[in-house]
Enzyme design. Structure first.
Site, PDB file in Angstrom:
ATOM      1  N   GLN A  13       0.812  -1.227   0.000  1.00 42.82           N
ATOM      2  CA  GLN A  13       0.000   0.000   0.000  1.00 42.82           C
ATOM      3  C   GLN A  13       0.840   1.270   0.000  1.00 42.82           C
ATOM      4  OE1 GLN A  13      -3.081  -0.554   3.059  1.00 42.82           O
ATOM      5  NE2 GLN A  13      -4.357  -1.480   1.482  1.00 42.82           N
ATOM      6  N   MET A  70     -26.967  14.519 -20.138  1.00 43.79           N
ATOM      7  CA  MET A  70     -26.249  15.606 -20.809  1.00 43.79           C
ATOM      8  C   MET A  70     -25.432  15.088 -21.988  1.00 43.79           C
ATOM      9  SD  MET A  70     -25.837  18.705 -21.121  1.00 43.79           S
ATOM     10  CE  MET A  70     -26.084  19.829 -19.772  1.00 43.79           C
TER      11      MET A  70
HETATM   12  C1  LIG Z   1     -16.837  11.210 -13.218  1.00 42.73           C
HETATM   13  C2  LIG Z   1     -17.378  11.676 -14.522  1.00 42.73           C
HETATM   14  N1  LIG Z   1     -17.448  10.808 -15.571  1.00 42.73           N
HETATM   15  C3  LIG Z   1     -17.962  11.227 -16.749  1.00 42.73           C
HETATM   16  C4  LIG Z   1     -18.408  12.503 -16.912  1.00 42.73           C
HETATM   17  C5  LIG Z   1     -18.974  12.971 -18.257  1.00 42.73           C
HETATM   18  N2  LIG Z   1     -20.397  13.331 -18.113  1.00 42.73           N
HETATM   19  C6  LIG Z   1     -20.824  14.600 -17.983  1.00 42.73           C
HETATM   20  S1  LIG Z   1     -22.459  14.739 -17.782  1.00 42.73           S
HETATM   21  C7  LIG Z   1     -22.661  13.074 -17.923  1.00 42.73           C
HETATM   22  C8  LIG Z   1     -24.025  12.451 -17.832  1.00 42.73           C
HETATM   23  C9  LIG Z   1     -24.612  12.615 -16.492  1.00 42.73           C
HETATM   24  O1  LIG Z   1     -25.716  11.776 -16.388  1.00 42.73           O
HETATM   25  P1  LIG Z   1     -26.666  11.855 -15.148  1.00 42.73           P
HETATM   26  O2  LIG Z   1     -25.910  11.870 -13.899  1.00 42.73           O
HETATM   27  O3  LIG Z   1     -27.684  10.787 -15.281  1.00 42.73           O
HETATM   28  O4  LIG Z   1     -27.309  13.288 -15.259  1.00 42.73           O
HETATM   29  P2  LIG Z   1     -28.288  13.931 -16.321  1.00 42.73           P
HETATM   30  O5  LIG Z   1     -27.427  14.608 -17.331  1.00 42.73           O
HETATM   31  O6  LIG Z   1     -29.128  12.840 -16.916  1.00 42.73           O
HETATM   32  O7  LIG Z   1     -29.065  14.901 -15.504  1.00 42.73           O
HETATM   33  C10 LIG Z   1     -21.440  12.433 -18.124  1.00 42.73           C
HETATM   34  C11 LIG Z   1     -21.271  10.985 -18.327  1.00 42.73           C
HETATM   35  C12 LIG Z   1     -18.289  13.362 -15.799  1.00 42.73           C
HETATM   36  N3  LIG Z   1     -18.659  14.648 -15.840  1.00 42.73           N
HETATM   37  N4  LIG Z   1     -17.818  12.922 -14.607  1.00 42.73           N
END
Ligand SMILES: Cc1ncc(C[n+]2csc(CCOP(=O)(O)OP(=O)(O)O)c2C)c(N)n1
Length: 553
Positions: free
Chosen positions: A113, A467
């Site tokens: 670790q 998004m």
């Molecule tokens: C840790 C991380 N991984 C990937 C992303 C890329 N990302 C931005 S928004 C999003 C979708 C978010 O989905 P959700 O939480 O369901 O929210 P919604 O947009 O549907 O409200 C992703 C994958 C990120 N911002 N953070």
């Protein structure tokens, strides 16, 4: 007094005003945990995952203005903190992260670790330390707190080898140092005041620095003198009241028409604690090209980094504005005031239309949440459409009430941050979440249940990574690659499995009742709002677009 290193650590934390540590134990921090067992005056919150500890310390810091503290063991414990530390770094959050390290004799031997967490976190901390001498332990902790909260705040990491926390050293209590703020330069104030006096259409841009310096009265005074519109970046929400008649709303890619139009029409931008991020300016070659810019910031490195400033004032933004207004003469309301008011009126005329029998409208949920709480709440968010909707339908009137990962955009941030905010502040806390983000850190339901932390999760469950899907919808010809979750997860059962109340809401007609039930419930609640997968977070302009395009969407 003579005592073990672990005791020195806790005494120093207490001395620095720490009342809560968010942490997770392991081999390299066993001495520290043994001391925590009987130490009085510091509350330890055992999280489910170290990332949750970092986010909780961050949420605690943003809600209270005090330094948040998290603790993890060496190796995987330390690396699990990394996303949380980077999140805090990007948003200038004062945090002290303490990691255990393998014993000094084992460092550099690929010991069990062992990880070089100081090397790993060098670019995402304001400063970091590996303590090698017991006599350096107390001075290092004090220095870490000073660095975390002085100037532009940020996270500091202290890596402490296990043998140091087990050996004896000398501890002498000290009163925490009062951090002096640098004086604001008179000539910078005079230059800016003269540029303001020459302008006829100024606009104030309120950024995250205004929430950090936390003096909404002084911003209000500035607006009252200039009678000009005020807009906000996402990080600035709440620092200037969203109910003020001259507040135009959020600026940028997902901002209001009024804010973006006022920026393009203005002849002077007075940016206060804002760093002109790409989500705000989109294209640096077209943003504010015919407009003068005054940049007020505590960090000189921000000046002319993204947008060329015509003049600047360096200092704590509240101190600067206090000095600046002494040099200004009051204006009467004028054509520019009227123009901004008309744009605000048009934006406000947009209403949220809902059919009571249809799947839940996310903006309607948030609007009702605002009405029921009368805005007296702390809102944390995850990342995605949920975050944008949270900026649009809730009205923030107080500093430190909108808590979101603006810089790093960390999915999974909001729940941990809500736990920290709820422990730090006696206020109702809601995490506005998407189902993708909530899945990332929902194990913290265990933490909320164990300590009965009354955080309410407003889960806007659209079954998709909304998004990203929205981008695919608009820019990738609806090729929904890997954004449809296709898991009919039962979040009510998940909540109940952790000992948390769960409520499912299928239609708009059930929204108000569910929110009231959750608020009345003395403990954590997950409300699973069923949202259609193609709800959009509008407006949205492509990254790199000109600000004129922002006005067309
Ligand atoms: C840790 C991380 N991984 C990937 C992303 C890329 N990302 C931005 S928004 C999003 C979708 C978010 O989905 P959700 O939480 O369901 O929210 P919604 O947009 O549907 O409200 C992703 C994958 C990120 N911002 N953070």
């Amino acid at each position: 007094m003579k005592c073990k290193g672990s005791r020195i650590l806790l005494e120093c934390l207490k001395e620095q005003g720490t009342d809560t540590i968010f942490g997770y134990p392991g081999g390299a921090v066993l001495n520290i945990y043994d001391e925590i067992y009987s130490f009085e005056g510091i509350n330890h919150i055992l999280v489910s995952h170290e990332q949750g500890a970092a986010h909780a310390a961050d949420g605690y810091a943003r809600a209270t203005g005090r330094v948040g503290v998290c603790l993890a063991t060496s190796g995987p414990g330390a690396t699990n903190l990394v996303t949380g530390i980077a999140t805090a770094y990007m948003d200038s959050v004062p945090m002290v992260a303490i990691t255990g390290q393998v014993a000094t004799t084992l460092i550099g031997k690929d010991s069990f670790q062992e990880v070089d967490i100081v090397g790993i976190t060098m670019p995402i901390t304001k400063h970091n330390f590996l303590v090698k001498d017991i006599n350096e332990l107390a001075p290092t902790i004090r220095k870490a707190f000073r660095i975390a909260k002085s100037g532009r705040p940020g996270p500091v990491l202290i890596d402490i080898p296990k043998d140091l926390t087990g050996m004896e050293g000398e501890y002498t209590p000290e009163i925490p140092e009062i951090i002096k703020r640098a004086n604001v330069k008179v000539d910078e104030i005079k230059d800016a005041a003269s540029a303001i006096q020459k302008s006829s259409k100024p606009i104030i841009v309120v950024g995250g620095g205004c929430n950090i310096s936390d003096d909404k009265e002084v911003l209000l005074k500035l607006q009252e003198i200039l009678k000009c519109p005020v807009c906000s970046t996402m990080m600035g929400l709440g620092a200037f009241s969203g109910l003020h008649p001259m507040y135009t709303g959020m600026l940028g890619m997902h901002g209001t028409f009024a804010s973006n139009r006022c920026i393009t029409s203005s002849d002077l931008i007075i940016a206060i604690g804002a760093r002109f991020s790409d989500r705000v300016i989109s294209d640096p070659t077209t943003f504010a090209v015919n407009t003068k810019v005054i940049h007020i910031d505590i960090d000189e490195a921000e000046v002319s980094k993204n947008i060329k400033a015509d003049c600047w004032i360096i200092g704590n933004v509240a101190d600067v504005v206090r000095d600046l207004i002494k040099e200004l003469t009051s204006r009467e309301e004028n054509e520019w005031t009227d123009c901004a008011k008309e744009l605000i009126r048009k934006d406000k005329a947009k209403v949220i239309k809902v059919n009571e029998f249809e799947t839940v409208n996310p903006l309607y949920v948030i609007k009702k949440l605002y009405e029921i709480t009368k805005g007296n709440a702390i809102i944390t968010t995850e990342v995605g459409q949920n975050q944008i909707w949270a900026t649009q339908a809730f009205i923030y009137t107080e500093p430190r009430t909108f808590i979101s990962s603006g810089g790093l955009g960390t999915m999974g941030y909001g729940f941990g941050a809500a736990i920290g905010a709820s422990i730090g502040k006696e206020q109702m806390v809601f995490d506005i979440a998407g189902d993708g983000s909530f899945r990332m850190n929902l194990n913290e339901l265990g933490t909320a249940a164990r300590y009965n932390i009354p955080v309410k999760i407003i889960l806007l469950n659209n079954g998709v990574l909304g998004m990203v899907r929205q981008w695919q919808n608009v820019f990738y010809s609806k090729r929904f690659s890997s954004t449809t979750l296709e898991r009919d997860t039962d979040f009510v059962k998940i909540a109940e499995g952790f000992g948390v109340k769960g409520i499912r809401v299928d239609t708009n007609s059930q929204v108000v009742d569910a929110l009231k039930q959750a608020i009345e419930w003395d403990g954590p609640v997950v409300i699973d709002f069923r949202v259609a997968p193609d709800e959009m977070a509008s407006p949205m302009v492509p990254p790199g677009a000109s600000i004129e395009m922002m006005l067309e969407v």
